[in-house]
Design a protein around this motif. Sequence first.
Motif, short mmCIF file in Angstrom:
data_model
loop_
_atom_site.label_atom_id
_atom_site.label_comp_id
_atom_site.label_asym_id
_atom_site.label_seq_id
_atom_site.Cartn_x
_atom_site.Cartn_y
_atom_site.Cartn_z
N ASP A 1 -6.59 -1.15 -0.76
CA ASP A 1 -6.25 -2.49 -0.29
C ASP A 1 -7.39 -3.07 0.54
N GLN B 1 -9.52 -6.50 -0.40
CA GLN B 1 -9.63 -7.63 0.52
C GLN B 1 -11.09 -7.95 0.82
N GLU C 1 -4.01 2.47 1.00
CA GLU C 1 -4.55 1.72 2.14
C GLU C 1 -6.04 1.48 1.95
N LEU D 1 -1.69 -0.02 -4.82
CA LEU D 1 -2.89 0.15 -4.00
C LEU D 1 -2.63 1.10 -2.84
N THR E 1 0.84 -1.18 0.00
CA THR E 1 0.00 0.00 0.00
C THR E 1 0.88 1.24 0.00
#
Length: 488
Positions: A375, A379, A372, A370, A21
């Motif tokens: 990301d 996910q 934060e 990516l 990230t």
Amino acid sequence: MMKRMLAAVLLLPLLIAAPSTVMAEAPYQSYVYNEWDQSKAAPASYLPERTYSGIELGAGTFSEPQDMFVDNHNAIYIADTGNKRIVKLNERFEAEAIIDKLDDNGKEMTLASPIGIFVTDDGAIYIADKDSGRIIRASADGKVELVIEKPTDPLIPSSFQFKPTKVAVDNAGRIYVLSEGQFYGLMQFNSKGEFTGYFGSNRVEVTPAVVVETFWKNLLSKEQRSAMMKLLPIEYSNLDIGADNFVYTTTIISKNSREEIKKLNPLGNNVLMGQQGRADFGDKEFTFKQGVKQDTSFVDLSTDADGFIAGLDRTRGRVFEYDSEGNPIAVFGSLGNQKGTFLQPAAIAYWKGELLVLDAAKRNVTRFALSEYGDLVRQATVLYNQGLYEEAAVIWQSVAKRNANNSIAYVGIAKALEKEGSFDEALVYYRQGTDRSGYSDTFGQIRMQTVRNNLPIIMTVFILALAGYYGYKAIRATRNKRRREVSR
């Protein structure tokens, strides 16, 4: 709030601390669309990490590069069209090989204008060499294994000029080719280079002009109809083969602004319907420049192992990322001279969880990593698509705090609540996520649950009412009988 979510909360710090990230400033505005197709500001999911020129890569200056491909070993291939070569880069972004000559059974074969590139898992390189009218398959060491030229077939007009621009190969060895001026779909060849037909043709778009022309054709004679302009499908602009072995395509112009990105199943049918089944990709807000509508024009797309789809728009220099169902995940990029912006975006490819964009005018490659926020979204999306709604909901909560306009986050939370039976709470989140279908289904669950919970009472009241009714009728009949007997 949810029992299983408490355990997943413990994983959140580890998920947030995941590598790759970045914490940089974006030179562009990221956004999402609400239920009224209005853009709303959103955190940037991808940020520019670095740009690479041909000189920095050790390959010399690029000249009009047109395509890029990442193989299963994360090696990067660039079709450096103007220099008539293919440049191969290793994982460290160093030029590992320059392919400008091939060995054709001892004879030297040069490239005329390599405009499309595809590499199979076994290292075979497929090159769409437009000006020479050839698809070339070469081994990793540069030996020609197959050459496909204009096929002879009743389906192909004799006047057709074979000018291949893009090529892709599926796991069964079927070769899909885009040729300039070909409106009947992808040209399909078997592993021996034999033409087997067309695949996944675009439909003729239904517009007012098409409706009027069809009406007149029904009234005219055969000779008059033949003199009219033929209605042709929209031409594809690019293609890719996903990890699921489906064929993904882009269309550069769509009058109806629908199905600009497709996922074609083995029958050639599009199965990518997108958000709420609208099959609408790219920007939903339009501007006009000198009376011309500035619509999204997808020139390339890329898919990754998790099913994410990234489409590259040349009109505004933006990248649109979608999940495996076609739901929007991220929008980033713009036209300009800053790092992370483009002048003439030509190709896009996933690379080790990041995105690479090739710019033909800047003659460089930009690597996007990516953020934060991005990301977390990725996910949560992966967990959600695996059916792990409770685990995904923990991350969706964090996403929603960072971006109140992220409707997918609310839908993800609603799914988890619905799964554990908290239907009333799920309705609130479905409403925030503007998911009408989910809201309707959950409301149906509440109605059914209400009926189930109250069924014993309802049945008892019904039986008592029925017994009372027939009891009353029996008593009344008995009284009437007695009255008749007395009257006699």
